[in-house]
Design an enzyme around this catalytic site. Structure first.
Site, PDB file in Angstrom:
ATOM      1  N   GLY A  69      37.339  34.900  48.573  1.00  0.00           N
ATOM      2  CA  GLY A  69      37.809  35.848  49.582  1.00  0.00           C
ATOM      3  C   GLY A  69      38.125  37.095  49.394  1.00  0.00           C
ATOM      4  CB  THR A  70      40.023  38.568  46.269  1.00  0.00           C
ATOM      5  OG1 THR A  70      41.442  37.719  46.573  1.00  0.00           O
ATOM      6  CG2 THR A  70      40.892  39.715  45.872  1.00  0.00           C
ATOM      7  CG  ASN A 148      47.401  35.260  55.064  1.00  0.00           C
ATOM      8  OD1 ASN A 148      46.996  36.090  55.666  1.00  0.00           O
ATOM      9  ND2 ASN A 148      48.271  35.476  53.931  1.00  0.00           N
ATOM     10  CD  GLN A 176      44.361  30.801  55.235  1.00  0.00           C
ATOM     11  OE1 GLN A 176      44.436  29.694  55.860  1.00  0.00           O
ATOM     12  NE2 GLN A 176      44.935  31.067  54.301  1.00  0.00           N
ATOM     13  CB  SER A 196      37.901  31.849  50.127  1.00  0.00           C
ATOM     14  OG  SER A 196      38.336  31.376  48.841  1.00  0.00           O
ATOM     15  CB  ALA A 197      34.673  27.189  48.292  1.00  0.00           C
ATOM     16  CB  THR A 234      24.415  33.425  35.246  1.00  0.00           C
ATOM     17  OG1 THR A 234      23.548  34.259  34.476  1.00  0.00           O
ATOM     18  CG2 THR A 234      23.876  31.960  35.209  1.00  0.00           C
ATOM     19  CB  CYS A 321      48.514  36.215  48.069  1.00  0.00           C
ATOM     20  SG  CYS A 321      46.987  35.355  48.347  1.00  0.00           S
TER      21      CYS A 321
END
Ligand code: PLP
Length: 372
Positions: A69-70, A148, A176, A196-197, A234, A321
């Protein structure tokens, strides 16, 4: 242990883990190579991109893999500011995650104007507020999909329409929301969307930025031709595969999961009310399922967190965070939580694996601590 901090991170989906394993062990070929050993990595990348795109109704070539996400937020905000070389403004909200707020601060330092919109007491950006502020000199509007800390869901489609009417791009930090709320990027009309996973039971350190076809956007990283020449390096094939499986599973269970989490939420809040505790439930009625931000009168959120921890319960004081700072959360300040409640805030975020028993134990523990 009762884990109730799913907005901070989630447990890896076991199907995602199984799908990742071959790419960590035997299928380690570089997806960019031409020999047959790399074929399976290349195919996995293509299929994962297709599966992720289907989950949000995007086209596969509009999905760019990132480290999370960042990175996605930084790419969207900084590149949008820089791309046309003019000083048109960015508009965002006061309750964004620091990935957006600090990216905006950097953009300001470079000389680009940024406007921070206030929210109402439910933590919602009112479209009329955007209408009043936006001008033809606005380049980007970036408003998060769901907060969040307090879970409030924003009127993304309306905000996006206003941005477009004024010739601005629209980005949403949906970290979120993806995997928890149904998202259709075409119906919403957004130009960029961050995900974001690890927030939807995928692996950590992987995510994506959706960039609508036709948006003129500079590459994030220069180097090889990976990610259509937009983000060199990669590819992290195993994590990308895990992210795709986790997202598909989450999206397939949104209805079931929402129903369960809302039932658990109600159960917890009702228990606290029945014990006559003095608290505020923060956020709007339309929240990410399972997000319960509570502000208890004359209490200390930090003390509650540590006492609950001793009882084997993981919750957060605000945004994870921010857990190293003792400052009052910018989100709670923006929604104007009264002074005698603001310090006593904790965030409980439930996940599909939580049970009614868990929720009753959390409520009982809170009551015990607070009644002492
Ligand atoms: N945006 C929001 C709304 C978040 O909640 C988070 C993480 O908590 C991020 C961005 C950052 O995502 P990541 O941890 O993948 O860098």
């Amino acid at each position: 242990m009762i884990y109730a901090d799913h907005a901070a991170t989630t447990k890896l989906d076991s199907f995602a883990f199984e799908a990742m394993k071959p790419f960590l062990l035997n299928e380690y070929g570089n997806a960019s190579q031409l020999y047959s050993f790399s074929r399976s990595a290349k195919k996995a990348l293509r299929q994962s991109r297709e599966r992720i795109a289907t989950c949000i109704n995007a086209n596969p070539e509009e999905i760019y893999f990132t480290s999370g996400g960042t990175e996605s937020d930084n790419w969207a905000i900084k590149s949008s500011a820089l791309v046309y070389g003019d000083l048109r403004a960015t508009i965002t909200s006061q309750i964004e995650h620091h990935a957006v707020l600090n990216a905006c601060a950097s953009v300001e330092k470079m000389g680009f104007p940024v406007v921070y919109l206030p929210v109402d007491s439910d933590g919602v950006v009112q479209p009329t507020v955007l209408k009043d502020v936006i001008t033809p000199n606005t380049k980007l509007v970036s408003i998060m999909f769901a907060n969040n800390e307090i879970g409030s869901v924003q009127p993304i489609k309306e905000l996006c329409t206003i941005a477009h009417k004024n010739g601005a791009l629209f980005h949403t930090d949906a970290v979120q929301a993806v995997g928890h709320l149904a998202i259709d990027v075409k119906a919403l009309g957004v130009d960029m969307l961050s995900a974001s996973a690890h927030k939807f039971n995928g692996p950590k350190g992987i995510g994506f930025l959706y960039i609508k076809h036709g948006i003129n956007f500079p590459p994030l990283l220069d180097g090889g031709s990976q990610e259509f020449g937009m983000r060199a390096g990669t590819e992290n094939v195993a994590s990308i595969v895990g992210m795709a499986v986790a997202l598909e599973n989450s999206c397939n269970h949104i209805l079931k999961s929402t129903e369960k989490l809302q039932r658990l939420e109600k159960c917890l809040v009702n228990e606290l009310k029945a014990a006559n505790l003095d608290f505020i439930l923060n956020g709007s009625r339309l929240r990410t399922p399972g997000n319960i931000s509570l502000s208890f009168k004359n209490a200390s959120g930090e003390m509650l967190l540590h006492r609950l921890d001793l009882m084997g319960i993981c919750v957060s004081t605000g945004s994870a965070c921010d857990s190293t700072t003792t400052q009052v959360s910018h989100v709670l300040q923006a929604i104007k939580v009264p002074a005698e409640y603001i310090q006593g805030t904790i965030r409980i975020t439930l996940g599909f694996e939580n049970t009614e028993e868990d929720v009753l134990k959390i409520a009982k523990s809170l009551i015990k601590i607070l009644q002492k």
